[in-house]
Design an enzyme around this catalytic site. Structure first.
Site, PDB file in Angstrom:
ATOM      1  N   ARG A 218       0.613  -1.074   0.064  1.00  0.00           N
ATOM      2  CA  ARG A 218      -0.046  -0.137   0.027  1.00  0.00           C
ATOM      3  C   ARG A 218       0.797   1.191  -0.089  1.00  0.00           C
ATOM      4  O   ARG A 218       0.491   2.225  -0.858  1.00  0.00           O
ATOM      5  CB  ARG A 218      -0.885   0.001   1.441  1.00  0.00           C
ATOM      6  CG  ARG A 218      -2.115  -0.741   1.080  1.00  0.00           C
ATOM      7  CD  ARG A 218      -2.406  -1.066   2.365  1.00  0.00           C
ATOM      8  NE  ARG A 218      -1.405  -2.345   2.747  1.00  0.00           N
ATOM      9  CZ  ARG A 218      -1.610  -3.689   2.526  1.00  0.00           C
ATOM     10  NH1 ARG A 218      -2.555  -3.918   1.584  1.00  0.00           N
ATOM     11  NH2 ARG A 218      -0.488  -4.363   2.555  1.00  0.00           N
ATOM     12  N   THR A 219       1.807   1.320   0.765  1.00  0.00           N
ATOM     13  CA  THR A 219       2.550   2.726   1.135  1.00  0.00           C
ATOM     14  C   THR A 219       3.189   2.979  -0.196  1.00  0.00           C
ATOM     15  O   THR A 219       3.079   4.029  -0.850  1.00  0.00           O
ATOM     16  CB  THR A 219       3.538   2.646   2.400  1.00  0.00           C
ATOM     17  OG1 THR A 219       2.709   1.874   3.356  1.00  0.00           O
ATOM     18  CG2 THR A 219       3.918   3.925   2.512  1.00  0.00           C
TER      19      THR A 219
ATOM     20  N   LYS B  84      26.341  -4.236  -1.878  1.00  0.00           N
ATOM     21  CA  LYS B  84      27.960  -4.243  -1.840  1.00  0.00           C
ATOM     22  C   LYS B  84      28.554  -3.483  -0.481  1.00  0.00           C
ATOM     23  O   LYS B  84      29.816  -3.597  -0.485  1.00  0.00           O
ATOM     24  CB  LYS B  84      28.225  -3.636  -3.059  1.00  0.00           C
ATOM     25  CG  LYS B  84      27.688  -4.127  -4.235  1.00  0.00           C
ATOM     26  CD  LYS B  84      28.267  -3.455  -5.655  1.00  0.00           C
ATOM     27  CE  LYS B  84      27.316  -3.388  -6.785  1.00  0.00           C
ATOM     28  NZ  LYS B  84      27.438  -2.051  -7.868  1.00  0.00           N
TER      29      LYS B  84
ATOM     30  N   ARG C 256      11.589   3.933   2.967  1.00  0.00           N
ATOM     31  CA  ARG C 256      11.118   2.971   3.984  1.00  0.00           C
ATOM     32  C   ARG C 256      12.318   2.069   4.552  1.00  0.00           C
ATOM     33  O   ARG C 256      13.088   1.790   3.589  1.00  0.00           O
ATOM     34  CB  ARG C 256      10.081   1.950   3.800  1.00  0.00           C
ATOM     35  CG  ARG C 256       9.762   0.843   4.861  1.00  0.00           C
ATOM     36  CD  ARG C 256       8.600   0.070   4.464  1.00  0.00           C
ATOM     37  NE  ARG C 256       7.255   0.553   4.774  1.00  0.00           N
ATOM     38  CZ  ARG C 256       5.948   0.114   4.582  1.00  0.00           C
ATOM     39  NH1 ARG C 256       6.047  -1.013   4.526  1.00  0.00           N
ATOM     40  NH2 ARG C 256       4.975   0.848   4.925  1.00  0.00           N
TER      41      ARG C 256
ATOM     42  N   HIS D 218       5.216   5.776  11.572  1.00  0.00           N
ATOM     43  CA  HIS D 218       4.604   5.592  10.058  1.00  0.00           C
ATOM     44  C   HIS D 218       3.911   6.745  10.002  1.00  0.00           C
ATOM     45  O   HIS D 218       2.497   6.905  10.067  1.00  0.00           O
ATOM     46  CB  HIS D 218       4.193   4.544   9.934  1.00  0.00           C
ATOM     47  CG  HIS D 218       3.697   3.855   8.638  1.00  0.00           C
ATOM     48  ND1 HIS D 218       4.145   4.550   7.533  1.00  0.00           N
ATOM     49  CD2 HIS D 218       3.271   2.466   8.112  1.00  0.00           C
ATOM     50  CE1 HIS D 218       3.518   4.003   6.389  1.00  0.00           C
ATOM     51  NE2 HIS D 218       3.145   2.850   6.870  1.00  0.00           N
TER      52      HIS D 218
HETATM   53  N1   CP Z   1       0.051  -0.049   5.891  1.00  0.00           N
HETATM   54  C1   CP Z   1       1.116  -0.523   5.207  1.00  0.00           C
HETATM   55  O1   CP Z   1       2.055   0.332   5.582  1.00  0.00           O
HETATM   56  O2   CP Z   1       0.999  -1.357   4.471  1.00  0.00           O
HETATM   57  P1   CP Z   1       2.365  -1.827   3.379  1.00  0.00           P
HETATM   58  O3   CP Z   1       3.185  -2.443   4.252  1.00  0.00           O
HETATM   59  O4   CP Z   1       1.669  -2.719   2.484  1.00  0.00           O
HETATM   60  O5   CP Z   1       2.706  -0.593   2.769  1.00  0.00           O
END
Ligand code: CP
Length: 303
Positions: A51-52, A80, A101, A129
């Site tokens: 999703r993110t 590396k 991320r 998050h």
């Molecule tokens: N909610 C969320 O962070 O989903 P993903 O890990 O799929 O990005």
């Protein structure tokens, strides 16, 4: 000059959050804009995501920008031995914005310090998050008509669940009451309890997930047990199916109750709940596009 990064929801004031939610509302009404024409956005995903990443990329595409990036660090020079600082410095040469991320807590803050372009934190370990929080808060606002004075029940992995940690911080401006349902092993860390206490936010802890706690809730925020954060998988096995929400448990809930989940779901919401009008998690994920359009424009100072 370097523009502001979006690393933690704790960096946002109440006014900032209200402004971003207003922008998300605008983008929901007007999704296709050319506000990012000529801009390049890099998505650096050192951890898996559905999703993110895809909603950030949809947001950039709908705003007329372009995307570069990776979804698997094993295909990059970090395999590396390149350090994060050097990767960020390189990508700063190529793009106008980095959406990252990373599995390490604090990685986004560190990246923001060494980068010459804004960083958006798309999740750093078990820490924060913040873009999820903005879409969660937009979802709460849409379903409840207000963010103020809500009874919010957080269920599941409150220890490692970064979305829970960010949500407590984001909602702290709006006089919430939190009900925290977790097994002993996955209780909310003390630092978040201290945060709530210092902000005069009432909270109650429970080990039992029962109709009693559901019935007093406006928002029921379910979470997955975060398998990837456990060092001992035997410990994960003990708690992985500890709470499962099913339709029957919703028989006497409040009319305005909505069920949120950052997703992915594993076992914690039975499939029979999906057709219940109280289930809002798939719409919640769609709201991520609008919230992320708002965040991107905000960090790039595009009105
Ligand atoms: N909610 C969320 O962070 O989903 P993903 O890990 O799929 O990005």
């Amino acid at each position: 000059m370097k523009k502001e990064s979006f690393v933690s929801i704790a960096d946002c004031s109440k006014d900032d959050i209200i402004r971003l939610i207003g922008k998300a509302e605008y983008f929901e009404q007007n999704p296709n804009q050319k506000l990012l024409e000529g801009k390049v956005c890099a998505t650096l995903f050192f951890e898996p995501s559905t999703r993110t990443r895809l909603s950030f990329e949809t947001a950039v595409n709908r705003l007329g920008g372009r995307i570069i990036g990776f979804t698997d660090a094993a295909t990059t020079s970090s395999s590396k031995g390149e350090i994060l600082k050097d990767t960020i410095k390189m990508v700063s040469n190529y793009a106008d914005l980095i959406i990252m991320r990373h599995h390490l807590e604090g990685a986004a803050r560190y990246a923001a310090e060494v980068s010459t372009i804004p960083i958006i934190n798309a999740g750093d370990g078990a820490n924060q998050h913040p873009s999820q929080t903005l879409l969660d808060m937009y979802s709460i606002y849409k379903t409840q008509g207000s963010l103020e004075n809500l009874q919010i029940t957080l269920v599941g992995d409150l220890k490692y669940g970064r979305t829970v940690h960010s949500l407590i911080s984001g909602m702290s401006h709006f006089n919430p009451t939190f009900h925290l349902v977790a097994p002993e092993e996955l209780r909310i860390p003390d630092i978040y309890k201290q945060f709530m206490e210092s902000h005069n936010i009432p909270y109650y802890e429970y080990c039992d997930f029962s109709e009693k706690v559901i019935n007093q809730s406006d928002i029921l925020y379910m979470t997955r047990v975060q398998r990837e954060r456990f060092t001992d998988l035997m410990e994960y096995e003990k708690v992985k199916n500890i709470y499962v929400l099913n339709n029957k448990m919703l028989d006497t809930c409040k009319e305005n109750l909505r069920i949120l989940h950052p997703l992915p779901r594993v076992n914690e919401i039975a499939y029979d709940v999906d057709d219940n009008p109280k289930a809002y998690y798939f719409e919640q994920a769609r709201n991520g596009i609008y919230a992320r359009q708002a965040i991107i424009c905000s960090v790039l100072e595009i009105e």
